[in-house]
Design a protein around this motif. Structure first.
Motif, PDB file in Angstrom:
ATOM      1  N   PRO A  36      83.868 -69.871 -64.078  1.00 23.85           N
ATOM      2  CA  PRO A  36      83.784 -68.880 -65.155  1.00 23.85           C
ATOM      3  C   PRO A  36      85.134 -68.377 -65.662  1.00 23.85           C
ATOM      4  CG  PRO A  36      82.149 -68.406 -63.498  1.00 23.85           C
ATOM      5  CD  PRO A  36      83.035 -69.492 -62.940  1.00 23.85           C
ATOM      6  N   GLY A  38      87.596 -70.459 -66.258  1.00 23.92           N
ATOM      7  CA  GLY A  38      88.174 -71.568 -66.989  1.00 23.92           C
ATOM      8  C   GLY A  38      89.026 -72.495 -66.143  1.00 23.92           C
ATOM      9  N   GLY A  98      74.491 -65.497 -66.226  1.00 19.32           N
ATOM     10  CA  GLY A  98      75.374 -66.613 -66.520  1.00 19.32           C
ATOM     11  C   GLY A  98      74.660 -67.821 -67.080  1.00 19.32           C
ATOM     12  N   ASN A 113      79.953 -76.782 -65.992  1.00 23.50           N
ATOM     13  CA  ASN A 113      80.758 -75.810 -66.717  1.00 23.50           C
ATOM     14  C   ASN A 113      80.017 -74.481 -66.648  1.00 23.50           C
ATOM     15  OD1 ASN A 113      82.651 -74.620 -68.368  1.00 23.50           O
ATOM     16  ND2 ASN A 113      82.376 -76.032 -70.077  1.00 23.50           N
ATOM     17  N   PHE A 115      79.595 -70.263 -67.050  1.00 26.24           N
ATOM     18  CA  PHE A 115      79.975 -69.117 -67.870  1.00 26.24           C
ATOM     19  C   PHE A 115      79.265 -67.863 -67.365  1.00 26.24           C
ATOM     20  CE2 PHE A 115      80.253 -72.869 -70.467  1.00 26.24           C
ATOM     21  CZ  PHE A 115      81.424 -72.706 -71.176  1.00 26.24           C
ATOM     22  N   CYS A 116      79.905 -66.718 -67.519  1.00 27.05           N
ATOM     23  CA  CYS A 116      79.289 -65.414 -67.262  1.00 27.05           C
ATOM     24  C   CYS A 116      79.467 -64.559 -68.506  1.00 27.05           C
ATOM     25  CB  CYS A 116      79.918 -64.736 -66.052  1.00 27.05           C
ATOM     26  SG  CYS A 116      79.505 -65.546 -64.499  1.00 27.05           S
ATOM     27  N   LYS A 117      78.674 -63.506 -68.625  1.00 28.76           N
ATOM     28  CA  LYS A 117      78.667 -62.680 -69.822  1.00 28.76           C
ATOM     29  C   LYS A 117      79.748 -61.592 -69.812  1.00 28.76           C
ATOM     30  CE  LYS A 117      73.888 -63.026 -71.249  1.00 28.76           C
ATOM     31  NZ  LYS A 117      72.710 -62.248 -71.586  1.00 28.76           N
TER      32      LYS A 117
END
Length: 127
Positions: A36, A38, A98, A113, A115-117
């Motif tokens: 998350p 990157g 996420g 890949n 991601f989180c908010k």
């Protein structure tokens, strides 16, 4: 060979069963995990190092609730939205939302890949 849907469901399930070894078996040797933040983690060993904290025992319990899954067989890709619900020893619950984008080739994950908010991992209180 398992379907893409079965692979994704089984992979995501390893986080709730705590089966770290089984989770790693889903990755190909040359796979990439983008966390998350990157940061890219290349290869099964590096991915294991990056994801190990998710499997370590702590004084709280956690459980991933899969909120939606979109399977694109043509692209061998899945979008999985999830909520990580954490229960602290005092019973207080909090959550992190996420998304994982998973690319699969020959039955193995080649790219995860995540991601989180939030710009930073944040935890929200839940009832």
């Amino acid at each position: 060979m398992k379907s893409l849907s079965e692979i994704v469901s089984s992979f995501m399930g390893t986080f709730n069963t705590g089966d770290f070894g089984a989770m790693l078996e889903f990755f190909s040797e040359g796979s990439v995990y983008i966390d998350p933040y990157g940061v890219e983690h290349n290869g099964v060993s590096a991915i294991g190092d990056a994801l190990a904290p998710s499997f370590e025992v702590s004084d709280s319990k956690s459980h991933y609730q899969i909120t939606s899954t979109i399977i694109d067989e043509g692209q061998s890709m899945a979008l999985v939205t999830w909520t990580l619900v954490i229960t602290a020893p005092d019973g207080t619950k909090s959550a992190i939302d996420g998304l994982d984008i998973l690319h699969v080739q020959d039955g193995k994950i080649v790219l995860k890949n995540a991601f989180c908010k939030a710009n930073e991992l944040t935890i929200r209180k839940v009832a």
